[in-house]
Motif scaffolding. Structure first.
Motif, short mmCIF file in Angstrom:
data_model
loop_
_atom_site.label_atom_id
_atom_site.label_comp_id
_atom_site.label_asym_id
_atom_site.label_seq_id
_atom_site.Cartn_x
_atom_site.Cartn_y
_atom_site.Cartn_z
N ARG A 188 0.83 -1.21 0.00
CA ARG A 188 0.00 0.00 0.00
C ARG A 188 0.87 1.26 0.00
O ARG A 188 0.54 2.25 -0.67
N GLN A 189 1.98 1.22 0.74
CA GLN A 189 2.87 2.38 0.78
C GLN A 189 3.47 2.68 -0.57
O GLN A 189 3.51 3.83 -1.02
N THR A 190 3.94 1.65 -1.26
CA THR A 190 4.53 1.87 -2.58
C THR A 190 3.50 2.38 -3.58
O THR A 190 3.80 3.24 -4.42
N ILE A 191 2.28 1.88 -3.49
CA ILE A 191 1.23 2.33 -4.41
C ILE A 191 0.90 3.80 -4.18
O ILE A 191 0.76 4.58 -5.13
N ARG A 192 0.82 4.19 -2.91
CA ARG A 192 0.47 5.58 -2.61
C ARG A 192 1.60 6.54 -2.97
O ARG A 192 1.35 7.65 -3.46
N LEU A 193 2.83 6.11 -2.77
CA LEU A 193 3.96 6.95 -3.17
C LEU A 193 4.01 7.12 -4.69
O LEU A 193 4.22 8.22 -5.21
N ARG A 194 3.83 6.01 -5.39
CA ARG A 194 3.91 6.07 -6.85
C ARG A 194 2.75 6.86 -7.45
O ARG A 194 2.88 7.46 -8.53
N ARG A 195 1.64 6.90 -6.74
CA ARG A 195 0.46 7.62 -7.25
C ARG A 195 0.79 9.09 -7.52
O ARG A 195 0.26 9.68 -8.48
N TYR A 196 1.67 9.68 -6.70
CA TYR A 196 2.03 11.08 -6.89
C TYR A 196 3.39 11.25 -7.57
O TYR A 196 3.62 12.25 -8.25
N LEU A 197 4.28 10.29 -7.38
CA LEU A 197 5.59 10.43 -7.99
C LEU A 197 5.55 10.30 -9.50
O LEU A 197 6.32 10.97 -10.21
N ALA A 198 4.70 9.43 -10.02
CA ALA A 198 4.62 9.26 -11.47
C ALA A 198 4.20 10.56 -12.17
O ALA A 198 4.89 11.01 -13.10
N PRO A 199 3.10 11.22 -11.77
CA PRO A 199 2.77 12.50 -12.40
C PRO A 199 3.77 13.61 -12.06
O PRO A 199 3.96 14.54 -12.85
N GLN A 200 4.42 13.50 -10.89
CA GLN A 200 5.42 14.50 -10.54
C GLN A 200 6.62 14.41 -11.49
O GLN A 200 7.23 15.43 -11.84
N ARG A 201 6.97 13.20 -11.88
CA ARG A 201 8.04 13.04 -12.86
C ARG A 201 7.69 13.76 -14.17
O ARG A 201 8.53 14.47 -14.74
N GLU A 202 6.44 13.60 -14.61
CA GLU A 202 6.01 14.28 -15.84
C GLU A 202 6.03 15.79 -15.66
O GLU A 202 6.40 16.54 -16.59
N ALA A 203 5.63 16.26 -14.46
CA ALA A 203 5.64 17.70 -14.20
C ALA A 203 7.06 18.24 -14.22
O ALA A 203 7.32 19.33 -14.77
N MET A 204 8.01 17.49 -13.65
CA MET A 204 9.42 17.92 -13.65
C MET A 204 9.95 18.01 -15.08
O MET A 204 10.67 18.95 -15.43
N VAL A 205 9.61 17.03 -15.89
CA VAL A 205 10.07 17.04 -17.27
C VAL A 205 9.51 18.26 -18.01
O VAL A 205 10.22 18.93 -18.77
N ARG A 206 8.25 18.57 -17.76
CA ARG A 206 7.65 19.71 -18.45
C ARG A 206 8.22 21.03 -17.94
O ARG A 206 8.42 21.96 -18.72
N VAL A 207 8.48 21.12 -16.63
CA VAL A 207 9.02 22.36 -16.07
C VAL A 207 10.33 22.72 -16.74
O VAL A 207 10.55 23.86 -17.16
N GLN A 208 11.24 21.75 -16.86
CA GLN A 208 12.55 22.07 -17.43
C GLN A 208 12.47 22.32 -18.93
O GLN A 208 13.40 22.85 -19.52
N GLY A 209 11.37 21.98 -19.56
CA GLY A 209 11.21 22.22 -20.98
C GLY A 209 10.49 23.51 -21.32
O GLY A 209 10.45 23.92 -22.49
N GLU A 210 9.90 24.17 -20.29
CA GLU A 210 9.15 25.40 -20.55
C GLU A 210 10.10 26.56 -20.85
O GLU A 210 11.14 26.71 -20.21
N ARG A 211 9.72 27.40 -21.79
CA ARG A 211 10.54 28.55 -22.18
C ARG A 211 9.95 29.83 -21.57
O ARG A 211 9.18 30.54 -22.19
N VAL A 212 10.31 30.07 -20.32
CA VAL A 212 9.93 31.31 -19.65
C VAL A 212 11.19 32.13 -19.46
O VAL A 212 12.28 31.59 -19.26
N PRO A 213 11.08 33.47 -19.49
CA PRO A 213 12.28 34.31 -19.49
C PRO A 213 13.14 34.21 -18.24
O PRO A 213 14.35 34.45 -18.30
N TRP A 214 12.54 33.89 -17.11
CA TRP A 214 13.31 33.88 -15.87
C TRP A 214 13.95 32.53 -15.56
O TRP A 214 14.59 32.37 -14.53
N LEU A 215 13.82 31.57 -16.49
CA LEU A 215 14.42 30.25 -16.31
C LEU A 215 15.62 30.14 -17.26
O LEU A 215 15.44 30.07 -18.48
N SER A 216 16.82 30.14 -16.70
CA SER A 216 18.03 30.11 -17.51
C SER A 216 18.36 28.68 -17.96
O SER A 216 17.76 27.70 -17.48
N ASP A 217 19.32 28.60 -18.87
CA ASP A 217 19.77 27.28 -19.32
C ASP A 217 20.36 26.47 -18.18
O ASP A 217 20.19 25.24 -18.13
#
Length: 323
Positions: A188-217
């Motif tokens: 149950r613990q692994t399922i609950r952790l993965r429930r949020y970590l999986a979409p968080q991984r996708e959010a992290m990937v999208r964050v570093q790919g966004e082109r906003v002026p205040w985010l440097s290389d």
């Protein structure tokens, strides 16, 4: 705004330091004063009123910031970015997998963060700013937030991995009956952790790919490392889940073997005593003509016959490889 709504507010100096300010200073703030960080309590009604009336958020961002239930994601609107993340719950008496939500609105001159419960990652950033070792820019703040949330997950995932190793050793030691509760809690613990970590991984990937002026290389490169680390965490959870499933299969197999062995022994015992019971029942009927009724040695002779039958059965069972 009351102390229940405002957790903290700081004015960053652009050199890694920050000065705590009160709510009056927040209301007087202008973009030229420096980077403002306001940290609010979601559970206070004043927080929702201020977000609705004073921040100028678009309806979509406002709804995401004030939603009761959240899922890790990233939304860009103009020059601002809404980031919703989850961190492990390290508050005393809490379960780590009961992950804490943090919502952050980041734009070039202002950062607004909101949380339900205390999140250690934000406390780390605040302490670093007080020690002049914190983020200097909005992009660095986002990187530090993601990095601290990710790093604090490492200890929890290590505990999960150690728990799986321990359960594997206990299964090998045949302590099967005591493992069901521990194994169920772990899965149950692994399922609950993965429930949020999986979409968080996708959010992290999208964050570093966004082109906003205040985010440097450089910020994007560091966010990419955090995204890779989060991906590794998800893979470790998948591995722990699969290993737990294998342990469950081994446990069920061992319990099945124990049950089959017990039933097998009971069947052998029943097969041995079945003819004996038949004979004793037949000679025990209360009618005339029972053989040996008048013979004083009939009982001993009959017992000898029963013993002989048992010996013959054991020999037969051994030859048939039943024993």
């Amino acid at each position: 705004m009351s102390n229940d709504a405002l957790i903290s507010a700081m004015l960053l100096d652009g050199k890694g330091g920050g000065t705590p300010i009160d709510w009056e200073a927040v209301c007087r703030w202008q973009p030229e004063d420096g980077l403002l960080w306001v940290h609010l309590n979601y559970n206070a009604e004043e927080t929702h009123q201020w977000l609705d009336q004073q921040t100028g958020f678009d309806p979509v961002s406002l709804e995401a910031m004030t939603a009761e239930e959240t899922r890790p994601r990233c939304v860009v609107h103009g020059s601002g970015m809404l980031v919703i993340l989850r961190g492990v719950n390290l508050n005393p008496g809490a379960e780590p997998e009961d992950m804490v939500s943090v919502r952050a609105w980041i734009e070039p001159g202002r950062i607004i963060t909101i949380r339900h419960r205390r999140l250690m990652a934000l406390e780390d950033i605040r302490q670093a700013l007080l020690e002049n070792a914190g983020p200097a820019r909005a992009g660095e703040f986002l990187v530090e937030l993601c990095d601290h949330i990710s790093r604090r997950m490492a200890s929890v995932l290590t505990e999960v991995d150690d728990a799986v190793d321990s359960l594997e050793d206990q299964v090998l030691d045949s302590k099967s009956h005591q493992l069901r509760v521990a194994l169920g809690n772990l899965r149950r613990q692994t399922i609950r952790l993965r429930r949020y970590l999986a979409p968080q991984r996708e959010a992290m990937v999208r964050v570093q790919g966004e082109r906003v002026p205040w985010l440097s290389d450089l910020d994007r490169g560091r966010l990419r490392e955090v995204a890779d680390r989060t991906t590794r965490y998800v893979e470790e959870l998948d591995s722990a889940r699969d290993r737990a499933a294998v342990i469950q299969d081994d446990l069920e197999s061992r319990l099945g073997e124990q049950m089959n062995r017990t039933m097998y022994l009971l069947s052998i015992v029943a097969a041995i005593f079945m003819p004996l019971g038949l004979l004793t029942g037949l000679l025990g009927i209360n009618v005339g003509g029972i053989p040996g009724a008048d013979n004083p040695r009939a009982f001993l002779e009959f017992c000898g016959v029963l013993v002989l039958i048992v010996v013959l059965q054991l020999v037969l069972f051994r030859r048939m490889r039943w024993l």
